[in-house]
Scaffold this motif. Structure first.
Motif, PDB file in Angstrom:
ATOM      1  N   ARG A  39       2.076   6.497  -6.764  1.00 18.46           N
ATOM      2  CA  ARG A  39       0.788   7.299  -7.845  1.00 18.46           C
ATOM      3  C   ARG A  39       1.328   9.132  -7.092  1.00 18.46           C
ATOM      4  NH1 ARG A  39      -2.785   3.582  -5.763  1.00 18.46           N
ATOM      5  NH2 ARG A  39      -3.311   4.445  -4.050  1.00 18.46           N
ATOM      6  N   GLU A  87       2.559   2.028  -3.612  1.00 17.76           N
ATOM      7  CA  GLU A  87       1.786   1.918  -4.551  1.00 17.76           C
ATOM      8  C   GLU A  87       1.739   3.901  -4.530  1.00 17.76           C
ATOM      9  OE1 GLU A  87      -1.552  -0.920  -4.111  1.00 17.76           O
ATOM     10  OE2 GLU A  87      -0.255  -2.181  -4.623  1.00 17.76           O
ATOM     11  N   SER A  88       0.819   4.247  -3.149  1.00 18.57           N
ATOM     12  CA  SER A  88       0.620   5.305  -3.021  1.00 18.57           C
ATOM     13  C   SER A  88       1.638   5.693  -3.118  1.00 18.57           C
ATOM     14  CB  SER A  88       0.023   5.302  -1.906  1.00 18.57           C
ATOM     15  OG  SER A  88      -0.688   4.292  -1.030  1.00 18.57           O
ATOM     16  N   ARG A  93       0.755  -0.668   0.449  1.00 20.48           N
ATOM     17  CA  ARG A  93      -0.143  -0.370   0.056  1.00 20.48           C
ATOM     18  C   ARG A  93       0.785   1.399  -0.125  1.00 20.48           C
ATOM     19  NH1 ARG A  93      -2.208   2.429   4.753  1.00 20.48           N
ATOM     20  NH2 ARG A  93      -1.782   0.923   5.503  1.00 20.48           N
ATOM     21  N   LEU A 144       3.049   9.537   3.629  1.00 24.93           N
ATOM     22  CA  LEU A 144       2.617   8.188   3.980  1.00 24.93           C
ATOM     23  C   LEU A 144       3.103   7.005   3.896  1.00 24.93           C
ATOM     24  CD1 LEU A 144       2.706   8.546   0.035  1.00 24.93           C
ATOM     25  CD2 LEU A 144       1.006   8.393   1.394  1.00 24.93           C
TER      26      LEU A 144
END
Length: 446
Positions: A347, A343-344, A340, A391
């Motif tokens: 992006r 991927e975040s 997660r 994040l």
């Protein structure tokens, strides 16, 4: 903390020369560039002076003098840090531990080694030929904190705290050494240390595997931890972005696989019988191939093959000059949160910094990820840090797995520590360093 006046500064330097001898104190043109910056190369600043004590007694004398004048001190070891913690600020005196070196004792019975704080790590490793607890082996031996049995440290006022414990079990009161391990010189200056050693094992087995998904990488970790019964000494994961970039830049390296894969895993185990241990590793990997956890695997049949595998993993040192300017990220989090997070992060990079390149590898088994991010523009580095550490905080992770906080990550500490934790750190700092002279502006607010 404001810089001292010129007259007071000269008085401090003269006092230190009188106490340590002129050869132990450098000033002016005699300082040179070495003491101006740590390995980051960022924000270089010559110190006001450099003091090079050769004993704990001399370290205590330096800190007593600096405390008397409220003179800020930056502590410098090998200057290999990656968080700016040893880079001087204007008006600071650099306390270098380079003369405080040497092995004091190697005890094969208690399996300990006692060394002075300025001893290069390589010298400790060379002396302790029975140990094999390197940084990549955290999955088996833990971090340095786990290997420190005792230490000696000097407080900001010159008080010497000697807790040179050699015992594995000692619950007589507070474990005072943990006040200093990992606190980056903000609570005291470590001068001597007792380290725990581990027996050197006679066999070593190394394999490089390929996997198609992060879930497969995790499944393989569980398989080797179960099937090799605690003998795993390294579990290094390389994402294709990193693996391919190393092979692209370092022309002497070759992949042992014909095709490209999303993930590459370097597995190493240690034991006492080379033949038996090889068979165990082969059996585990055969099972992983049969279950399609991995798609391919190569077991090193010689030391040269083993070194070729590790050269890819360690290729970061050779490729980073070609990536400059870059941001090195050293973070940790629960393994389940890693997909997660990545991927975040990818992006966010694509949206805000579309020209960025993100290279990922990590120890994984000890929750540690390393990311090298480059956009080609140094001015964008702060954006990378803001995106990444925000994040990390959302994933409940740490902004620093290994490298420390220093000055470069201090502004992001709130992503990993609660306000109450940071407040408690400040109270400990105030109690042990009330004049705020030890590494001010590092780790926590002054």
């Amino acid at each position: 903390m404001s810089a001292v006046s010129v007259g007071v500064r000269d008085g401090i330097v003269d006092r230190l020369r009188n106490r340590l001898g002129s050869g132990a104190v450098l000033s002016g043109a005699g300082i040179g560039e070495r003491y101006s910056v740590d390995y980051t190369g960022e924000n270089a600043q010559p110190p006001m002076a450099v003091v090079r004590p050769g004993s704990t007694t001399e370290v205590a004398a330096v800190l007593r003098t600096c405390s008397e004048f409220a003179q800020p001190v930056v502590v410098q070891g090998g200057l290999t840090g990656l968080a700016g913690g040893a880079t001087p600020r204007k008006g600071e005196i650099a306390l270098s531990l380079e003369r405080l070196n040497g092995i004091e004792e190697l005890d094969p019975v208690s399996m300990t080694i006692t060394a002075r704080a300025g001893t290069p790590l390589q010298a400790v490793q060379d002396a302790a030929i029975a140990t094999n607890a390197g940084g990549n082996q955290g999955i088996r031996f833990g971090m340095a904190r786990n290997l420190v049995l005792g230490l000696e440290a000097v407080l900001a006022d010159g008080t010497v705290i000697s807790s040179m414990n050699k015992m594995l079990k000692n619950n007589a009161g507070y474990d005072l050494k943990q006040l200093f391990v990992g606190t980056e010189g903000t609570l005291g200056v470590i001068t001597r240390v007792v380290l725990r050693l581990a027996p050197r094992l006679s066999s070593r087995c190394t394999a490089l595997c390929t996997a198609e998904s992060f879930g497969d990488v995790v499944d393989l970790l569980q398989a080797v931890q179960t099937g090799l019964a605690g003998s795993i000494s390294a579990y290094e994961v390389m994402w294709a972005s990193y693996f391919d970039k190393v092979l692209e830049i370092v022309e002497t390296l070759r992949s042992p696989f014909e095709d490209s894969h999303p993930f590459y895993v370097l597995v190493e185990s240690e034991g006492v019988d080379q033949v038996t241990d090889n068979e165990r590793l082969e059996s585990v990997l055969a099972g992983a191939l049969e279950s399609e956890t991995i798609t391919d695997a190569v077991i090193a049949r010689s030391e040269n093959e083993r070194q070729s595998f590790w050269a890819i993993r360690d290729g970061v040192g050779e490729i980073t000059p070609a990536l400059a300017p870059y941001v090195p990220l050293d973070v940790s989090m629960d393994i389940a949160a890693m997909p997660r997070f990545l991927e975040s992060f990818d992006r966010a990079l694509a949206a805000e910094l579309p020209n960025s390149l993100n290279l990922v590898f990590g120890h994984l088994g000890d929750n540690n990820l390393h990311l090298f991010v480059t956009t080609g523009h140094e001015a964008e580095n702060d954006t990378v840090l803001e995106l990444a550490y925000g994040l990390v905080g959302e994933c409940g992770g740490s902004i620093s797995a290994e490298h420390g906080v220093g000055s470069l990550k201090r502004g992001f500490l709130h992503h990993s520590r609660t306000p109450k934790e940071i407040d408690l750190m400040g109270r400990l700092k105030q109690a042990l360093d009330p004049r705020g002279i030890l590494n001010p502006g590092r780790v926590i607010p002054s």
